[in-house]
Enzyme design. Structure first.
Site, PDB file in Angstrom:
ATOM      1  N   GLY A  86     -70.648  31.328 126.714  1.00  0.00           N
ATOM      2  CA  GLY A  86     -71.639  30.260 126.658  1.00  0.00           C
ATOM      3  C   GLY A  86     -72.338  30.193 125.306  1.00  0.00           C
ATOM      4  O   GLY A  86     -72.849  29.140 124.917  1.00  0.00           O
ATOM      5  N   GLU A  91     -64.475  34.677 128.589  1.00  0.00           N
ATOM      6  CA  GLU A  91     -64.714  34.542 130.031  1.00  0.00           C
ATOM      7  C   GLU A  91     -63.530  34.984 130.878  1.00  0.00           C
ATOM      8  O   GLU A  91     -63.692  35.513 131.974  1.00  0.00           O
ATOM      9  CB  GLU A  91     -65.056  33.083 130.383  1.00  0.00           C
ATOM     10  CG  GLU A  91     -66.455  32.656 129.988  1.00  0.00           C
ATOM     11  CD  GLU A  91     -66.542  32.091 128.586  1.00  0.00           C
ATOM     12  OE1 GLU A  91     -65.624  32.351 127.774  1.00  0.00           O
ATOM     13  OE2 GLU A  91     -67.522  31.391 128.304  1.00  0.00           O
TER      14      GLU A  91
HETATM   15  N1  CAA Z   1     -74.974  38.772 130.476  1.00  0.00           N
HETATM   16  C1  CAA Z   1     -75.779  39.740 130.923  1.00  0.00           C
HETATM   17  N2  CAA Z   1     -75.902  40.955 130.329  1.00  0.00           N
HETATM   18  C2  CAA Z   1     -75.161  41.168 129.234  1.00  0.00           C
HETATM   19  C3  CAA Z   1     -74.293  40.190 128.717  1.00  0.00           C
HETATM   20  C4  CAA Z   1     -74.215  38.940 129.370  1.00  0.00           C
HETATM   21  N3  CAA Z   1     -73.447  37.946 128.930  1.00  0.00           N
HETATM   22  N4  CAA Z   1     -73.688  40.720 127.627  1.00  0.00           N
HETATM   23  C5  CAA Z   1     -74.169  41.962 127.473  1.00  0.00           C
HETATM   24  N5  CAA Z   1     -75.056  42.244 128.436  1.00  0.00           N
HETATM   25  C6  CAA Z   1     -75.851  43.477 128.596  1.00  0.00           C
HETATM   26  C7  CAA Z   1     -74.964  44.690 128.805  1.00  0.00           C
HETATM   27  O1  CAA Z   1     -74.675  44.866 130.172  1.00  0.00           O
HETATM   28  C8  CAA Z   1     -75.834  45.802 128.258  1.00  0.00           C
HETATM   29  O2  CAA Z   1     -76.778  46.107 129.241  1.00  0.00           O
HETATM   30  P1  CAA Z   1     -77.310  47.625 129.408  1.00  0.00           P
HETATM   31  O3  CAA Z   1     -77.920  47.975 128.089  1.00  0.00           O
HETATM   32  O4  CAA Z   1     -78.264  47.525 130.525  1.00  0.00           O
HETATM   33  O5  CAA Z   1     -76.087  48.440 129.732  1.00  0.00           O
HETATM   34  C9  CAA Z   1     -76.574  45.129 127.105  1.00  0.00           C
HETATM   35  O6  CAA Z   1     -76.504  43.717 127.365  1.00  0.00           O
HETATM   36  C10 CAA Z   1     -75.968  45.386 125.738  1.00  0.00           C
HETATM   37  O7  CAA Z   1     -74.572  45.062 125.820  1.00  0.00           O
HETATM   38  P2  CAA Z   1     -73.432  46.026 125.234  1.00  0.00           P
HETATM   39  O8  CAA Z   1     -73.751  47.434 125.556  1.00  0.00           O
HETATM   40  O9  CAA Z   1     -72.147  45.485 125.691  1.00  0.00           O
HETATM   41  O10 CAA Z   1     -73.669  45.791 123.682  1.00  0.00           O
HETATM   42  P3  CAA Z   1     -72.596  45.792 122.520  1.00  0.00           P
HETATM   43  O11 CAA Z   1     -73.357  45.588 121.277  1.00  0.00           O
HETATM   44  O12 CAA Z   1     -71.703  46.967 122.654  1.00  0.00           O
HETATM   45  O13 CAA Z   1     -71.667  44.508 122.765  1.00  0.00           O
HETATM   46  C11 CAA Z   1     -71.208  42.202 123.222  1.00  0.00           C
HETATM   47  C12 CAA Z   1     -72.181  43.218 122.614  1.00  0.00           C
HETATM   48  C13 CAA Z   1     -69.897  42.199 122.400  1.00  0.00           C
HETATM   49  C14 CAA Z   1     -71.853  40.857 123.146  1.00  0.00           C
HETATM   50  C15 CAA Z   1     -70.895  42.596 124.669  1.00  0.00           C
HETATM   51  O14 CAA Z   1     -72.105  42.829 125.341  1.00  0.00           O
HETATM   52  C16 CAA Z   1     -70.140  41.567 125.450  1.00  0.00           C
HETATM   53  O15 CAA Z   1     -68.944  41.482 125.315  1.00  0.00           O
HETATM   54  N6  CAA Z   1     -70.832  40.785 126.297  1.00  0.00           N
HETATM   55  C17 CAA Z   1     -70.233  39.850 127.198  1.00  0.00           C
HETATM   56  C18 CAA Z   1     -69.694  38.654 126.477  1.00  0.00           C
HETATM   57  C19 CAA Z   1     -69.114  37.689 127.489  1.00  0.00           C
HETATM   58  O16 CAA Z   1     -68.231  38.010 128.246  1.00  0.00           O
HETATM   59  N7  CAA Z   1     -69.641  36.458 127.489  1.00  0.00           N
HETATM   60  C20 CAA Z   1     -69.225  35.466 128.413  1.00  0.00           C
HETATM   61  C21 CAA Z   1     -70.234  35.381 129.499  1.00  0.00           C
HETATM   62  S1  CAA Z   1     -69.714  34.298 130.747  1.00  0.00           S
HETATM   63  C22 CAA Z   1     -70.046  32.758 130.177  1.00  0.00           C
HETATM   64  O17 CAA Z   1     -70.594  32.590 129.135  1.00  0.00           O
HETATM   65  C23 CAA Z   1     -69.603  31.714 131.126  1.00  0.00           C
HETATM   66  C24 CAA Z   1     -69.752  30.326 130.712  1.00  0.00           C
HETATM   67  O18 CAA Z   1     -68.883  29.744 130.158  1.00  0.00           O
HETATM   68  C25 CAA Z   1     -70.942  29.588 131.080  1.00  0.00           C
END
Ligand code: CAA
Length: 691
Positions: A104, A127
């Protein structure tokens, strides 16, 4: 400047700068979405504002939708509506990207009229890895800007790409210097406002999607090319269908199609499993008695004992991370062979274009080879990777005790043996730990970190950190035979062996396990690993199917035959010789022949694993059920869309699992005896998730 909302607003001349302030990753939860909407509307209504910059505060632009909100009722404006609202603003909106713009987050940037990024930024639509698709217009907007072919790679592949590559694709309009993104984006916004450029909305672009209309076969070609990696997953096909729709349908209809597909996926079992895995992976780092503040020991130089397949693979992890490695062997030939394999691996990677040729030399340059154990005296971390023999390991550790500098971490890569017994060979058991890599060690993501009874907290903290540094998922486990992963594997192997003696064909067992979603079944896996691991002609007792196969030199893929026959390209076919051997052993042991349905094969192979998991938890050998799931997903290829064995069992219901275990216990005895924890959870109507 207002700090009360998750969006802070400030002004640079005629440019409104809206900064997302929702740490740690600016996930687009309801409060942030509402904050953006309000700030955008205020800026739009203000006649003094000529352009808007949307920028992320903290570490990144945005990691996308707030994953914790999925499956809950929506509050406030939804992301798709918010993005349509941003796109409709009558003034230029510029996204200024640093860190990550994922899911997103990137979709938000795609709804802006322009995108500026620093070169170190990463953008992507991951995603698919959560079992869903970019559901806020990403599948419709991305192909309109980069074309369907690239959109397929980005959306179905799910891997983020660097800003420079994104700029080359047209996804980023301008690259900003690392240290001045904000100023650069403001200047960019001022310029486009001053020039009075028409607002480019990606939704209106038709040029790039023409490719998908002119060559509709490209989608099927992509399906065929990627069939293997998409096997069993629902989301990739839905992503492809949406990109196809983007090329075929008007924008609004495409959006409606995307929404429909998104809602189906997000409410499905696979997405629930994959979202669970996302959080489970992050949980592994949390160790109740080793707080995150525990100071880690510095690790700048690594020693590895053994240059065989494991030692060499382990060394590559550290070389890849830029750490110097000293590798020790007892014989020159073994050392040369090991080094040769490492070099060949790197050269092959370079040949495939995944490593620059100069990097091969840089990495090899970090490697020192020696026949002298004393050379490890200044290493901060020493990993022993010799064969599984307690006496040899103890001898090595007692030598290390004399050689290693104070504070060095002494690790064993044993996959079964007692770390405490190994530690007892030293006068510093607090410094001893297990680091169990999985083969091929430079590829597999799992690292079992095995804590001994006396391993000190900072050694555990360091090992977990080192794991992350070399790109592994480190899971902390306790000392027991086979630790977590192999202890479970032994359960499956025992039942698979019993099934074939009852007359079920090995290929039928393999088919059931493969269809369930694992990369291969137990017999194909044994053939790949080699049937002669731990077998020798001298000690052979001609008792088991494996003994007889090895006697006939059917030692697996490497000898062209094992449970299966193999052709020159290693294609497997069922073997009548194996069938005969199995029949001989079954007759000798007097095993009654009986057919088994696919369901029985599955239950008998997997339920004992779940039962063993419960025992592992009871004994405190794993911290939490989800850690066990992460072990099996990353070490053994358990299908991520089934969320790991514990999550899967919860989905079936522990009452049902218990009932089946009891039925098999009546037939086969103690191997199926339910663990007290499983019994208790089932009786309370609970699952592992409730622990
Ligand atoms: N939603 C909620 N929580 C999230 C999040 C998200 N999208 N992304 C990260 N977090 C949380 C993690 O669970 C973690 O929480 P804790 O500290 O409680 O464990 C915290 O944020 C920090 O995250 P990381 O430990 O993963 O931090 P990082 O620096 O190692 O990595 C990142 C950063 C690469 C952004 C990684 O967090 C990541 O890959 N996040 C998810 C990205 C993703 O999949 N986005 C798509 C979401 S779905 C979407 O967007 C649908 C749509 O089309 C509408």
């Amino acid at each position: 400047m207002t700090d009360a909302t998750p969006v802070s607003e400030s002004r640079e001349g005629a440019v409104a700068v809206l900064t997302l302030q929702s740490p740690p990753v600016n996930a687009l939860g309801s409060a942030l979405r509402e904050g953006i909407r309000a700030a955008i509307e205020r800026a739009e209504a203000d006649p003094a504002v000529k352009a808007i910059v949307l920028i992320g505060g903290g570490r990144m632009f945005s990691a996308g939708a707030d994953i914790t909100e999925f499956g809950k009722p929506q509050s406030g404006i939804g992301l798709p509506d918010l993005l349509n609202r941003i796109e409709a603003v009558g003034k230029p909106v510029v996204a200024a990207i640093h860190g990550n713009a994922l899911g997103g987050g990137l979709e938000t940037a795609l709804a802006c009229h322009y995108r500026v990024a620093v070169p170190s930024a990463k953008v992507g639509l991951p995603e698919v890895k959560l079992g869903i698709l970019p559901g806020a217009g990403g599948t419709q907007r991305l192909p309109r800007i980069v074309g369907p072919r690239k959109a397929l790679e980005v959306i179905v592949g799910g891997a983020p790409i660097g800003a420079k590559q994104a700029a080359a694709m047209g996804l980023i309009d301008d690259l900003a210097p690392e240290e001045s993104l904000r100023a650069h984006a403001v200047a960019f916004a001022e310029r486009v406002a001053a020039e009075g450029r028409p607002l480019t909305k990606i939704r209106d672009r038709e040029d790039r999607i023409a490719e998908g209309r002119d060559d509709p076969g490209l989608f099927d070609a992509f399906r065929t090319e990627n069939a293997r990696r998409m096997r069993g997953f629902e989301a990739p096909e839905a992503c492809i269908a949406c990109i196809e729709a983007a090329c075929r349908l008007p924008f609004e209809q495409g959006l409606a199609f995307e929404r429909e597909q998104f809602l189906t996926l997000v409410s499905g079992e696979q997405s629930a499993a994959q979202r669970y895995v996302f959080f489970a992976e992050r949980q592994t780092a949390k160790i109740p008695d080793v707080p995150e503040t525990t100071p880690a020991r510095p690790v700048a130089k690594v020693g590895i004992i053994g240059a065989g397949t494991m030692g060499g693979g382990i060394a590559m992890n550290f070389l890849n991370a830029g750490l110097p490695v000293t590798i020790v062997e007892t014989k020159r030939e073994a050392l040369d062979r090991g080094l040769g394999t490492i070099r060949t691996n790197y050269e092959n990677t370079a040949r495939k274009g995944r490593l620059r040729p100069e990097d091969v030399e840089t990495r090899m340059g970090l490697l020192t080879d020696t026949l002298d154990l004393d050379a490890l005296k200044d290493c901060d971390l020493i990993i022993e990777a010799v064969f599984e023999d307690m006496a040899i390991k103890q001898e090595i550790f007692s030598k290390l005790d004399r050689i290693a500098k104070p504070g060095a971490i002494l690790a064993s890569n044993t996959s079964y043996l007692d770390i405490d017994a190994i530690a007892a060979a030293t006068g510093r058991p607090g410094d001893v730990i297990g680091l169990h890599f999985f083969s091929p060690a430079n590829v597999m993501r799992l690292l079992e970190v095995v804590r001994g009874a006396r391993t000190s907290q900072d050694v555990i903290a360091t090992a977990m950190q080192v794991g992350r540094r070399i790109g592994k998922i480190a899971v902390l486990v306790g000392v027991c035979h086979g630790f977590v992963g192999n202890r479970m594997l032994a359960q499956r192997q025992r039942e698979a062996n019993r099934l074939i003696l009852e007359g079920v064909k090995p290929w039928d067992v393999d088919r059931v396990i493969h269809d369930f979603g694992l990369p291969m079944g137990p017999f194909a896996m044994s053939d790949l690993a080699g049937l002669d691991i731990g077998w020798s002609r001298e000690t052979n007792r001609s008792e088991t199917v494996r003994d007889l196969l090895c006697e006939q030199d059917r030692r697996g893929q490497k000898t062209g035959a094992g449970f299966y026959d193999y052709d020159a390209k290693r294609n497997a076919t069922p073997s009548p010789v194996t069938e005969e051997i199995i029949a001989t052993v079954a007759a000798r042991q007097g095993v009654a022949q009986k057919p088994a349905s696919d369901q029985e094969i599955l239950e008998r192979c997997l339920y004992p694993m779940v039962n063993e998991d419960a025992k592992i938890l009871e004994e405190g050998k794993a911290i939490r059920a989800s850690d066990i799931d992460i072990v099996w997903i990353n070490g053994y290829g358990w299908p991520v869309y089934r969320g790991g064995p514990m999550f899967w069992a919860d989905g079936i219901g522990l009452r049902r699992v218990l009932e089946r275990l009891r039925a098999y216990e009546a037939l086969y005895g103690d191997a199926f005896k339910p663990s007290p924890l499983l019994e208790r959870l089932a009786a309370d109507g609970k699952g592992f998730k409730d622990l």
